[in-house]
Motif scaffolding. Structure first.
Motif, PDB file in Angstrom:
ATOM      1  N   THR A  54     -25.637  -1.069  35.234  1.00  8.15           N
ATOM      2  CA  THR A  54     -24.324  -0.611  34.778  1.00  8.15           C
ATOM      3  C   THR A  54     -23.948   0.702  35.447  1.00  8.15           C
ATOM      4  O   THR A  54     -22.792   0.911  35.836  1.00  8.15           O
ATOM      5  CB  THR A  54     -24.320  -0.448  33.252  1.00  8.15           C
ATOM      6  OG1 THR A  54     -24.688  -1.693  32.639  1.00  8.15           O
ATOM      7  CG2 THR A  54     -22.949  -0.032  32.744  1.00  8.15           C
TER       8      THR A  54
ATOM      9  N   CYS B 138     -14.057  -0.037  32.690  1.00  6.44           N
ATOM     10  CA  CYS B 138     -14.947   0.986  33.256  1.00  6.44           C
ATOM     11  C   CYS B 138     -14.226   2.320  33.395  1.00  6.44           C
ATOM     12  O   CYS B 138     -14.785   3.378  33.076  1.00  6.44           O
ATOM     13  CB  CYS B 138     -15.473   0.507  34.599  1.00  6.44           C
ATOM     14  SG  CYS B 138     -16.550   1.680  35.449  1.00  6.44           S
TER      15      CYS B 138
ATOM     16  N   ILE C  98     -20.567   1.450  37.705  1.00  3.82           N
ATOM     17  CA  ILE C  98     -19.626   2.545  37.454  1.00  3.82           C
ATOM     18  C   ILE C  98     -19.445   3.387  38.715  1.00  3.82           C
ATOM     19  O   ILE C  98     -18.331   3.770  39.082  1.00  3.82           O
ATOM     20  CB  ILE C  98     -20.134   3.409  36.283  1.00  3.82           C
ATOM     21  CG1 ILE C  98     -20.145   2.605  34.982  1.00  3.82           C
ATOM     22  CG2 ILE C  98     -19.275   4.655  36.107  1.00  3.82           C
ATOM     23  CD1 ILE C  98     -20.820   3.316  33.831  1.00  3.82           C
TER      24      ILE C  98
END
Length: 448
Positions: A183, A112, A187
């Motif tokens: 997602t 990430c 993050i």
């Protein structure tokens, strides 16, 4: 009498303040009443810099400075808030997160950071990072095709059989591969966690990522098996070498890693119990490794159904025959589910066996983890209490269980309301006789 005896000279007083050794730094009280401790520590690039820490007492300030100097002596550089966010994220991954996170989690964090955080915000100064910078960057991620931004299609090797033909940026046509809300939330959580650690280390005064709201993403959809499909699955698995594993997965809801990590010493077949103590996963550095369970609550003892006990006994006899056939090539790993030579089973290998079983039974393609969801869904539909399912699945909090299976509870509520509606409807249609006052007096009765 000599002059030296009559005039001994100026009297010198020894200071009561302890003299700190060279390299220990200095400690003094500021005009505002706080104590400040300053000293030289290791900085990125094998350089040394002077840092200052503060405390309400001399002891507190000195303790903070001693901690930083001790870390510097171990070779851990101290990142300044004037440095870039990329430098701090790299420092945290290499010196902090690697000791606090599981290796699989650390691998996801690293991916990430390298794929999204450093390319998007890495050049920003840690001290000057603002909430609007984070918000603008997240809004940009929502509207940028990741296939084009990262050149995924351009790096794809042509392979017609595997369907790896160029179909996006390599031919000038965007496939609109956007990041999902889940997602984006992940993050943002990685960045928020890193900045929270910077606040604890007193590098920055506040965590600006907390002021950015990404919204609550919808939970990931799953496709549990119905009762008829579950019976079909168990019937198809009856002749499989890993029949006991598939039956245990559907009847108890154990995770894939928990099933592969089971040892015979964890099973009490006479008492019909199993102790879940570890999970088997493939890591980047250690290969196939036994790790602690996902959470503390995941380490638990569960009851085994009679069908699972019978299939596990049959599996134990099969494994004994395989051990005899393998002879000197047998590896005694102690695991319940192994390859024919005794080695533990790879998670990817189990997935291939599972998909082949679904195709043979002509069931729809669902993930292996959906067997776990099938267990919980079927139990809820049978009226099992939520707290029992939480203990069986090993969830950390009952709120996790309630959130994941909210749609099942809603369906059960609808069935209950419909049942009540039918009852009330029957009462409305029935004739009501007038009360003539001759009924016996109501009295309390025991309720069983």
């Amino acid at each position: 009498m000599t002059s030296s005896e009559t005039n001994p000279g100026p009297i010198t007083h020894t200071s009561s303040r302890r003299v700190r050794a060279n390299g220990d730094g200095t400690v003094y009280q500021r005009k505002d009443g706080r104590w400040e401790a300053a000293g030289y520590v290791l900085a990125p690039g094998d350089t040394r810099k002077r840092v200052s820490v503060y405390g309400s007492t001399r002891k507190e300030a000195l303790s903070k400075l001693t901690e930083k100097i001790a870390a510097s002596n171990r070779g851990v550089p101290v990142v300044s808030a004037q440095g870039s966010l990329a430098a701090y994220l790299t420092y945290r991954l290499d010196n902090v997160a690697v000791h606090q996170l599981r290796e699989t989690t650390h691998t996801r964090y690293t991916a990430c950071v390298n794929q999204y955080l450093i390319p998007g915000l890495g050049k920003k100064k840690l001290a000057k990072l603002a909430a609007k910078d984070i918000r603008s960057w997240l809004n940009g991620l929502r509207t940028v095709c990741q296939c084009c931004a990262r050149g995924i299609d351009a790096r794809r090797k042509p392979d017609a059989q595997a369907d790896r033909r160029p179909r996006c940026c390599a031919i000038g046509k965007c496939c609109r591969k956007y990041l999902s809300p889940l997602t984006l939330a992940y993050i943002h959580s990685v960045l928020k966690s890193a900045l929270e650690h910077a606040v604890r280390e007193e590098e920055i005064p506040r965590n600006v990522a907390r002021n950015v709201r990404t919204g609550t993403p919808r939970p990931r959809r799953f496709n549990p098996l119905t009762a008829d499909e579950a019976r079909t699955f168990l019937a198809a698995a009856r002749g499989h070498r890993l029949h006991a594993l598939f039956e245990l997965a559907l009847r108890t809801g154990l995770r894939k890693g928990e099933l592969l990590g089971l040892r015979w010493e964890d099973l009490g077949l006479d008492a019909s119990t199993a102790a879940i103590r570890r999970t088997l996963q493939r890591t980047r550095t250690g290969g196939l490794t036994a790790l602690p369970t996902k959470t503390i609550s995941s380490e638990r003892r569960i009851a085994l159904p009679a069908a699972c006990v019978a299939s596990l006994r049959a599996h134990h006899d099969r494994q004994a025959r395989e051990k005899q056939q393998a002879g000197a090539d047998w590896v005694d790993s102690g695991h319940v589910f192994t390859r024919p030579d005794g080695h533990p089973i790879e998670p990817a290998t189990l997935t291939r066996h599972y998909k082949a079983l679904l195709r043979r039974s002509r069931l729809r393609a669902i993930r292996f983890h959906d067997l776990r969801h099938s267990t919980a869904t079927l139990l809820l539909e049978q009226g099992v209490e939520l707290v029992v399912i939480k203990e069986l699945l090993g969830h950390a909090h009952i709120g996790v269980t309630a959130t994941v299976y909210a749609h099942v509870r809603l369906r059960l509520q609808r069935d209950a309301i419909d049942l009540l509606g039918r009852i009330l409807g029957n009462l409305a249609d029935s004739s009501v006789e007038p009360d003539d006052g001759d009924d016996p007096q109501l009295c309390a009765a025991p309720v069983r």
